[in-house]
Design an enzyme around this catalytic site. Sequence first.
Site, PDB file in Angstrom:
ATOM      1  N   HIS A  98       0.837  -1.204   0.000  1.00 44.86           N
ATOM      2  CA  HIS A  98       0.000   0.000   0.000  1.00 44.86           C
ATOM      3  C   HIS A  98       0.871   1.253   0.000  1.00 44.86           C
ATOM      4  O   HIS A  98       2.029   1.234   0.445  1.00 44.86           O
ATOM      5  CB  HIS A  98      -0.946   0.019   1.198  1.00 44.86           C
ATOM      6  CG  HIS A  98      -0.290   0.433   2.486  1.00 44.86           C
ATOM      7  ND1 HIS A  98      -0.140   1.758   2.853  1.00 44.86           N
ATOM      8  CD2 HIS A  98       0.257  -0.298   3.501  1.00 44.86           C
ATOM      9  CE1 HIS A  98       0.466   1.821   4.026  1.00 44.86           C
ATOM     10  NE2 HIS A  98       0.721   0.594   4.433  1.00 44.86           N
ATOM     11  N   CYS A  99       0.300   2.333  -0.488  1.00 46.58           N
ATOM     12  CA  CYS A  99       0.922   3.656  -0.379  1.00 46.58           C
ATOM     13  C   CYS A  99      -0.099   4.575   0.280  1.00 46.58           C
ATOM     14  O   CYS A  99      -0.914   4.122   1.090  1.00 46.58           O
ATOM     15  CB  CYS A  99       1.407   4.164  -1.735  1.00 46.58           C
ATOM     16  SG  CYS A  99       0.121   4.315  -3.008  1.00 46.58           S
ATOM     17  N   TRP A 100      -0.085   5.860  -0.029  1.00 46.03           N
ATOM     18  CA  TRP A 100      -0.999   6.793   0.638  1.00 46.03           C
ATOM     19  C   TRP A 100      -2.439   6.626   0.175  1.00 46.03           C
ATOM     20  O   TRP A 100      -3.353   6.454   0.983  1.00 46.03           O
ATOM     21  CB  TRP A 100      -0.507   8.224   0.404  1.00 46.03           C
ATOM     22  CG  TRP A 100      -1.509   9.296   0.769  1.00 46.03           C
ATOM     23  CD1 TRP A 100      -1.979  10.270  -0.048  1.00 46.03           C
ATOM     24  CD2 TRP A 100      -2.154   9.503   2.029  1.00 46.03           C
ATOM     25  NE1 TRP A 100      -2.882  11.072   0.614  1.00 46.03           N
ATOM     26  CE2 TRP A 100      -3.011  10.621   1.897  1.00 46.03           C
ATOM     27  CE3 TRP A 100      -2.115   8.847   3.254  1.00 46.03           C
ATOM     28  CZ2 TRP A 100      -3.796  11.102   2.942  1.00 46.03           C
ATOM     29  CZ3 TRP A 100      -2.909   9.322   4.294  1.00 46.03           C
ATOM     30  CH2 TRP A 100      -3.728  10.430   4.136  1.00 46.03           C
ATOM     31  N   GLY A 103      -2.244   4.602  -5.157  1.00 49.81           N
ATOM     32  CA  GLY A 103      -1.956   5.127  -6.485  1.00 49.81           C
ATOM     33  C   GLY A 103      -0.715   4.557  -7.115  1.00 49.81           C
ATOM     34  O   GLY A 103      -0.461   3.344  -7.050  1.00 49.81           O
ATOM     35  N   TYR A 127      -3.343   3.828   2.570  1.00 54.91           N
ATOM     36  CA  TYR A 127      -3.329   4.187   3.991  1.00 54.91           C
ATOM     37  C   TYR A 127      -4.492   5.115   4.348  1.00 54.91           C
ATOM     38  O   TYR A 127      -5.035   5.050   5.457  1.00 54.91           O
ATOM     39  CB  TYR A 127      -1.991   4.848   4.340  1.00 54.91           C
ATOM     40  CG  TYR A 127      -1.875   5.307   5.765  1.00 54.91           C
ATOM     41  CD1 TYR A 127      -1.682   4.398   6.808  1.00 54.91           C
ATOM     42  CD2 TYR A 127      -1.960   6.664   6.083  1.00 54.91           C
ATOM     43  CE1 TYR A 127      -1.587   4.825   8.122  1.00 54.91           C
ATOM     44  CE2 TYR A 127      -1.863   7.094   7.402  1.00 54.91           C
ATOM     45  CZ  TYR A 127      -1.674   6.178   8.411  1.00 54.91           C
ATOM     46  OH  TYR A 127      -1.584   6.603   9.718  1.00 54.91           O
TER      47      TYR A 127
END
Length: 346
Positions: A98-100, A103, A127
Amino acid sequence: MIQKIGIEQFPALSAVHPVIDVRSPGEYHHAHIPGAYSLPLFSDEERKVVGTLYKQQSREAAIKAGLDYFGPKMRSMVEAAESILSAHKDGGKTVIVHCWRGGMRSAGVAWLLDLYGFKVYTLAGGYKAFRKWVLGQFDKEYTIRLLGGYTGSGKTKVLHELAAKGHTIIDLEDIAKHKGSAFGKLEGVSQPSQEMFDNLLGIRLHQISQNVKNKCIWIEDESQRIGHINIPPAFWKSMQASPVLFMDVPFEQRLDHITAEYGGLTKEDLVGATERIRKRLGGLNTRNVLTYLEENNYKEAFRILLRYYDKYYAKGLIENKKIEPTVIACANADEQTNYETLIQTI
Protein backbone atom coordinates in the site's frame (compact mmCIF):
# COMPACT_ATOMS: atom_id res chain seq x y z
CA MET A 1 -1.29 -11.71 -10.54
CA ILE A 2 -2.02 -8.47 -8.68
CA GLN A 3 -5.34 -8.39 -6.82
CA LYS A 4 -6.88 -5.25 -5.33
CA ILE A 5 -8.61 -5.68 -1.97
CA GLY A 6 -10.95 -3.40 -0.04
CA ILE A 7 -10.51 -2.30 3.56
CA GLU A 8 -13.18 -4.84 4.58
CA GLN A 9 -10.89 -7.70 3.50
CA PHE A 10 -7.71 -6.11 4.77
CA PRO A 11 -7.79 -6.96 8.54
CA ALA A 12 -8.13 -10.72 7.97
CA LEU A 13 -5.50 -10.86 5.21
CA SER A 14 -3.05 -8.62 7.06
CA ALA A 15 -3.25 -10.94 10.06
CA VAL A 16 -1.69 -13.64 7.87
CA HIS A 17 0.46 -11.91 5.23
CA PRO A 18 3.08 -9.16 5.60
CA VAL A 19 2.00 -5.61 4.86
CA ILE A 20 4.53 -3.51 2.93
CA ASP A 21 4.27 0.26 3.23
CA VAL A 22 5.95 1.92 0.23
CA ARG A 23 5.42 5.50 1.40
CA SER A 24 8.45 7.63 2.25
CA PRO A 25 10.35 7.13 5.54
CA GLY A 26 8.92 10.37 6.95
CA GLU A 27 5.34 9.31 6.26
CA TYR A 28 5.95 5.90 7.82
CA HIS A 29 7.70 7.33 10.87
CA HIS A 30 4.83 9.73 11.57
CA ALA A 31 2.24 6.93 11.58
CA HIS A 32 1.65 3.62 9.84
CA ILE A 33 -0.48 0.51 9.90
CA PRO A 34 0.64 -1.42 13.02
CA GLY A 35 2.92 -4.28 12.01
CA ALA A 36 3.58 -2.94 8.51
CA TYR A 37 7.09 -3.10 7.09
CA SER A 38 8.64 0.04 5.60
CA LEU A 39 9.92 -0.41 2.03
CA PRO A 40 9.93 3.14 0.63
CA LEU A 41 9.80 3.61 -3.11
CA PHE A 42 11.14 7.16 -2.70
CA SER A 43 13.17 8.91 -0.03
CA ASP A 44 11.58 11.97 1.56
CA GLU A 45 13.52 14.25 -0.77
CA GLU A 46 12.70 12.16 -3.87
CA ARG A 47 9.01 12.20 -2.96
CA LYS A 48 9.16 15.97 -2.68
CA VAL A 49 10.75 16.29 -6.14
CA VAL A 50 8.22 13.96 -7.79
CA GLY A 51 5.30 15.69 -6.07
CA THR A 52 6.49 19.12 -7.16
CA LEU A 53 6.81 17.98 -10.76
CA TYR A 54 3.31 16.52 -10.65
CA LYS A 55 1.82 19.79 -9.39
CA GLN A 56 3.90 22.25 -11.40
CA GLN A 57 4.48 20.40 -14.68
CA SER A 58 2.57 17.23 -15.47
CA ARG A 59 1.79 13.68 -14.46
CA GLU A 60 4.10 12.42 -17.20
CA ALA A 61 7.05 14.50 -15.96
CA ALA A 62 6.50 13.14 -12.43
CA ILE A 63 6.40 9.55 -13.68
CA LYS A 64 9.63 9.96 -15.65
CA ALA A 65 11.42 11.37 -12.61
CA GLY A 66 9.97 8.56 -10.49
CA LEU A 67 11.30 5.96 -12.91
CA ASP A 68 14.76 7.49 -12.66
CA TYR A 69 14.65 6.90 -8.91
CA PHE A 70 12.86 3.53 -9.12
CA GLY A 71 15.07 1.84 -11.73
CA PRO A 72 18.30 1.55 -9.71
CA LYS A 73 16.37 0.36 -6.65
CA MET A 74 14.50 -2.54 -8.25
CA ARG A 75 16.88 -5.31 -7.26
CA SER A 76 17.35 -4.05 -3.69
CA MET A 77 13.58 -3.72 -3.25
CA VAL A 78 13.00 -7.29 -4.40
CA GLU A 79 15.70 -8.52 -2.03
CA ALA A 80 14.24 -6.48 0.82
CA ALA A 81 10.82 -7.98 0.14
CA GLU A 82 12.37 -11.46 0.20
CA SER A 83 13.91 -10.68 3.59
CA ILE A 84 10.53 -9.52 4.88
CA LEU A 85 8.90 -12.73 3.71
CA SER A 86 11.61 -14.95 5.19
CA ALA A 87 11.16 -13.25 8.57
CA HIS A 88 7.36 -13.35 8.49
CA LYS A 89 5.35 -16.04 10.23
CA ASP A 90 3.29 -17.29 7.26
CA GLY A 91 6.31 -18.44 5.26
CA GLY A 92 4.59 -17.97 1.87
CA LYS A 93 5.18 -15.60 -1.03
CA THR A 94 2.15 -13.36 -0.57
CA VAL A 95 2.41 -9.67 0.34
CA ILE A 96 0.04 -6.75 0.75
CA VAL A 97 1.35 -3.47 -0.69
CA HIS A 98 0.00 0.00 0.00
CA CYS A 99 0.92 3.66 -0.38
CA TRP A 100 -1.00 6.79 0.64
CA ARG A 101 -4.05 6.54 -1.65
CA GLY A 102 -3.49 3.30 -3.53
CA GLY A 103 -1.96 5.13 -6.49
CA MET A 104 1.21 4.99 -8.54
CA ARG A 105 3.68 4.14 -5.79
CA SER A 106 1.94 0.96 -4.70
CA ALA A 107 1.13 0.10 -8.33
CA GLY A 108 4.80 0.36 -9.31
CA VAL A 109 6.10 -1.78 -6.45
CA ALA A 110 3.25 -4.30 -6.89
CA TRP A 111 4.16 -4.64 -10.59
CA LEU A 112 7.82 -5.33 -9.70
CA LEU A 113 7.04 -7.91 -7.02
CA ASP A 114 4.43 -9.58 -9.21
CA LEU A 115 6.96 -9.76 -12.05
CA TYR A 116 9.42 -11.46 -9.73
CA GLY A 117 6.88 -14.09 -8.69
CA PHE A 118 5.21 -12.81 -5.54
CA LYS A 119 1.49 -13.07 -4.98
CA VAL A 120 0.56 -9.40 -4.49
CA TYR A 121 -2.49 -7.72 -3.01
CA THR A 122 -2.84 -3.93 -3.10
CA LEU A 123 -5.07 -2.02 -0.69
CA ALA A 124 -7.69 0.04 -2.50
CA GLY A 125 -7.50 3.58 -1.19
CA GLY A 126 -4.20 2.87 0.57
CA TYR A 127 -3.33 4.19 3.99
CA LYS A 128 -6.02 6.85 3.64
CA ALA A 129 -8.68 4.13 3.52
CA PHE A 130 -7.13 2.45 6.55
CA ARG A 131 -7.29 5.71 8.50
CA LYS A 132 -10.97 6.15 7.71
CA TRP A 133 -11.57 2.57 8.88
CA VAL A 134 -9.63 3.17 12.11
CA LEU A 135 -11.61 6.28 12.98
CA GLY A 136 -14.80 4.31 12.37
CA GLN A 137 -13.84 1.86 15.13
CA PHE A 138 -14.26 4.59 17.75
CA ASP A 139 -17.89 5.20 16.76
CA LYS A 140 -18.94 1.61 17.54
CA GLU A 141 -20.62 0.56 20.78
CA TYR A 142 -18.54 -1.28 23.37
CA THR A 143 -19.21 -2.73 26.80
CA ILE A 144 -16.66 -1.07 29.05
CA ARG A 145 -15.84 -1.26 32.75
CA LEU A 146 -13.52 1.41 34.10
CA LEU A 147 -11.06 0.55 36.84
CA GLY A 148 -10.80 3.63 39.03
CA GLY A 149 -8.87 4.73 42.07
CA TYR A 150 -6.70 7.57 43.28
CA THR A 151 -3.07 7.80 42.21
CA GLY A 152 -1.00 5.05 43.83
CA SER A 153 -3.86 2.53 44.03
CA GLY A 154 -2.05 0.11 41.73
CA LYS A 155 -4.72 0.25 39.01
CA THR A 156 -2.36 -0.74 36.20
CA LYS A 157 -1.17 -3.83 38.04
CA VAL A 158 -4.76 -4.90 38.75
CA LEU A 159 -5.58 -4.33 35.07
CA HIS A 160 -2.76 -6.69 34.09
CA GLU A 161 -3.94 -9.18 36.69
CA LEU A 162 -7.35 -9.12 34.98
CA ALA A 163 -5.63 -9.87 31.67
CA ALA A 164 -3.66 -12.73 33.21
CA LYS A 165 -6.93 -14.24 34.43
CA GLY A 166 -8.48 -14.17 30.95
CA HIS A 167 -10.36 -10.87 30.99
CA THR A 168 -10.21 -8.48 28.04
CA ILE A 169 -8.34 -5.27 28.73
CA ILE A 170 -7.00 -2.22 26.92
CA ASP A 171 -3.97 -0.61 28.54
CA LEU A 172 -4.21 2.94 27.23
CA GLU A 173 -1.08 4.02 29.07
CA ASP A 174 0.92 1.26 27.42
CA ILE A 175 -0.34 2.26 23.97
CA ALA A 176 0.43 5.92 24.73
CA LYS A 177 3.81 5.04 26.29
CA HIS A 178 3.07 7.29 29.24
CA LYS A 179 1.77 6.75 32.78
CA GLY A 180 -0.69 9.59 32.56
CA SER A 181 0.61 12.28 34.91
CA ALA A 182 3.29 14.97 34.86
CA PHE A 183 5.57 12.27 36.27
CA GLY A 184 4.44 9.62 33.82
CA LYS A 185 6.96 9.99 30.98
CA LEU A 186 8.74 6.66 30.48
CA GLU A 187 12.50 7.04 30.60
CA GLY A 188 14.06 6.62 27.16
CA VAL A 189 10.68 6.01 25.48
CA SER A 190 9.02 8.49 23.13
CA GLN A 191 5.26 8.72 22.85
CA PRO A 192 3.76 7.84 19.46
CA SER A 193 2.11 10.51 17.35
CA GLN A 194 -1.61 11.04 17.92
CA GLU A 195 -2.28 9.37 14.59
CA MET A 196 -0.22 6.31 15.51
CA PHE A 197 -1.97 6.05 18.88
CA ASP A 198 -5.31 6.08 17.04
CA ASN A 199 -4.10 3.33 14.72
CA LEU A 200 -2.95 1.09 17.58
CA LEU A 201 -6.16 1.63 19.58
CA GLY A 202 -8.38 1.12 16.53
CA ILE A 203 -6.69 -2.19 15.68
CA ARG A 204 -7.04 -3.35 19.29
CA LEU A 205 -10.75 -2.52 19.35
CA HIS A 206 -11.29 -4.37 16.08
CA GLN A 207 -9.49 -7.44 17.43
CA ILE A 208 -11.70 -7.41 20.52
CA SER A 209 -14.87 -7.01 18.44
CA GLN A 210 -13.98 -10.14 16.46
CA ASN A 211 -13.81 -12.24 19.62
CA VAL A 212 -17.25 -13.58 20.55
CA LYS A 213 -16.10 -14.16 24.14
CA ASN A 214 -15.06 -11.61 26.75
CA LYS A 215 -16.65 -8.67 24.95
CA CYS A 216 -16.53 -6.61 28.15
CA ILE A 217 -13.42 -4.41 28.06
CA TRP A 218 -11.62 -3.38 31.23
CA ILE A 219 -9.88 -0.01 30.94
CA GLU A 220 -8.11 2.07 33.53
CA ASP A 221 -10.02 5.23 34.35
CA GLU A 222 -8.05 8.04 32.71
CA SER A 223 -8.35 11.70 31.92
CA GLN A 224 -8.80 12.28 28.21
CA ARG A 225 -5.17 13.38 27.86
CA ILE A 226 -2.27 10.95 28.42
CA GLY A 227 0.96 12.89 28.08
CA HIS A 228 0.56 14.63 24.72
CA ILE A 229 -1.94 12.03 23.47
CA ASN A 230 -5.71 12.51 23.52
CA ILE A 231 -8.16 9.62 23.71
CA PRO A 232 -10.31 9.96 20.55
CA PRO A 233 -13.47 11.96 21.34
CA ALA A 234 -15.99 9.29 20.30
CA PHE A 235 -14.28 6.60 22.38
CA TRP A 236 -13.82 9.01 25.29
CA LYS A 237 -17.58 9.61 25.21
CA SER A 238 -18.13 5.84 25.53
CA MET A 239 -15.75 5.73 28.48
CA GLN A 240 -17.58 8.58 30.20
CA ALA A 241 -20.84 6.64 29.98
CA SER A 242 -19.32 3.43 31.42
CA PRO A 243 -19.49 2.19 35.03
CA VAL A 244 -16.49 2.89 37.29
CA LEU A 245 -15.31 0.44 39.93
CA PHE A 246 -13.34 2.66 42.28
CA MET A 247 -10.65 0.96 44.39
CA ASP A 248 -10.51 2.92 47.64
CA VAL A 249 -6.99 2.36 48.97
CA PRO A 250 -5.91 4.23 52.16
CA PHE A 251 -3.74 7.31 51.62
CA GLU A 252 -0.64 6.01 53.45
CA GLN A 253 -0.71 2.73 51.51
CA ARG A 254 -0.92 4.67 48.25
CA LEU A 255 1.88 6.97 49.35
CA ASP A 256 4.18 3.99 49.96
CA HIS A 257 3.23 2.54 46.59
CA ILE A 258 3.78 5.74 44.60
CA THR A 259 7.05 6.51 46.39
CA ALA A 260 8.36 3.08 45.42
CA GLU A 261 7.08 3.46 41.83
CA TYR A 262 8.42 6.93 41.08
CA GLY A 263 11.27 7.09 43.60
CA GLY A 264 13.59 5.56 41.04
CA LEU A 265 13.32 8.59 38.74
CA THR A 266 16.23 10.99 38.70
CA LYS A 267 16.01 14.08 40.85
CA GLU A 268 16.26 16.16 37.68
CA ASP A 269 13.19 14.44 36.19
CA LEU A 270 11.21 14.84 39.40
CA VAL A 271 12.07 18.54 39.63
CA GLY A 272 11.18 19.07 35.97
CA ALA A 273 7.83 17.30 36.38
CA THR A 274 7.04 19.38 39.46
CA GLU A 275 7.85 22.59 37.61
CA ARG A 276 5.44 21.61 34.83
CA ILE A 277 2.50 21.63 37.25
CA ARG A 278 3.67 24.64 39.28
CA LYS A 279 0.69 26.79 38.30
CA ARG A 280 -1.88 24.17 39.33
CA LEU A 281 0.09 22.93 42.33
CA GLY A 282 0.54 26.44 43.73
CA GLY A 283 3.65 28.37 44.67
CA LEU A 284 3.93 27.21 48.30
CA ASN A 285 3.34 23.53 47.52
CA THR A 286 5.82 23.70 44.66
CA ARG A 287 8.52 25.23 46.86
CA ASN A 288 7.93 22.61 49.56
CA VAL A 289 8.09 19.73 47.05
CA LEU A 290 11.33 21.06 45.57
CA THR A 291 12.82 21.49 49.05
CA TYR A 292 11.96 17.90 50.00
CA LEU A 293 13.43 16.62 46.73
CA GLU A 294 16.63 18.56 47.35
CA GLU A 295 16.81 16.92 50.79
CA ASN A 296 16.16 13.47 49.20
CA ASN A 297 12.99 13.21 51.27
CA TYR A 298 10.95 11.75 48.42
CA LYS A 299 8.14 10.44 50.60
CA GLU A 300 7.22 13.87 51.96
CA ALA A 301 7.52 15.35 48.46
CA PHE A 302 5.11 12.73 47.14
CA ARG A 303 2.79 13.30 50.11
CA ILE A 304 2.15 16.83 48.82
CA LEU A 305 1.88 15.69 45.21
CA LEU A 306 -0.48 12.85 46.07
CA ARG A 307 -2.89 15.24 47.80
CA TYR A 308 -2.82 17.41 44.67
CA TYR A 309 -3.55 14.45 42.38
CA ASP A 310 -6.31 13.19 44.68
CA LYS A 311 -8.06 16.54 44.37
CA TYR A 312 -7.55 16.60 40.60
CA TYR A 313 -8.84 13.03 40.15
CA ALA A 314 -11.89 13.58 42.41
CA LYS A 315 -12.87 16.64 40.37
CA GLY A 316 -12.60 14.68 37.11
CA LEU A 317 -14.61 11.79 38.56
CA ILE A 318 -17.50 14.16 39.26
CA GLU A 319 -17.30 16.13 36.01
CA ASN A 320 -16.60 13.34 33.51
CA LYS A 321 -18.69 10.40 34.65
CA LYS A 322 -22.38 9.90 33.97
CA ILE A 323 -22.71 6.88 36.29
CA GLU A 324 -22.09 6.94 40.04
CA PRO A 325 -18.89 4.95 40.83
CA THR A 326 -19.05 1.71 42.78
CA VAL A 327 -16.61 2.12 45.67
CA ILE A 328 -14.58 -0.94 46.64
CA ALA A 329 -12.74 -0.79 49.96
CA CYS A 330 -9.18 -2.09 49.59
CA ALA A 331 -6.75 -2.48 52.49
CA ASN A 332 -3.64 -1.87 50.40
CA ALA A 333 -2.33 -1.68 46.82
CA ASP A 334 -1.66 -5.40 46.38
CA GLU A 335 -2.87 -6.36 42.92
CA GLN A 336 -3.74 -9.99 43.67
CA THR A 337 -5.84 -9.13 46.72
CA ASN A 338 -7.55 -6.24 44.97
CA TYR A 339 -8.25 -8.35 41.89
CA GLU A 340 -10.05 -10.90 44.02
CA THR A 341 -12.02 -8.16 45.82
CA LEU A 342 -12.94 -6.63 42.49
CA ILE A 343 -14.23 -9.90 41.04
CA GLN A 344 -16.25 -10.63 44.18
CA THR A 345 -17.85 -7.20 43.88
CA ILE A 346 -19.01 -7.65 40.28
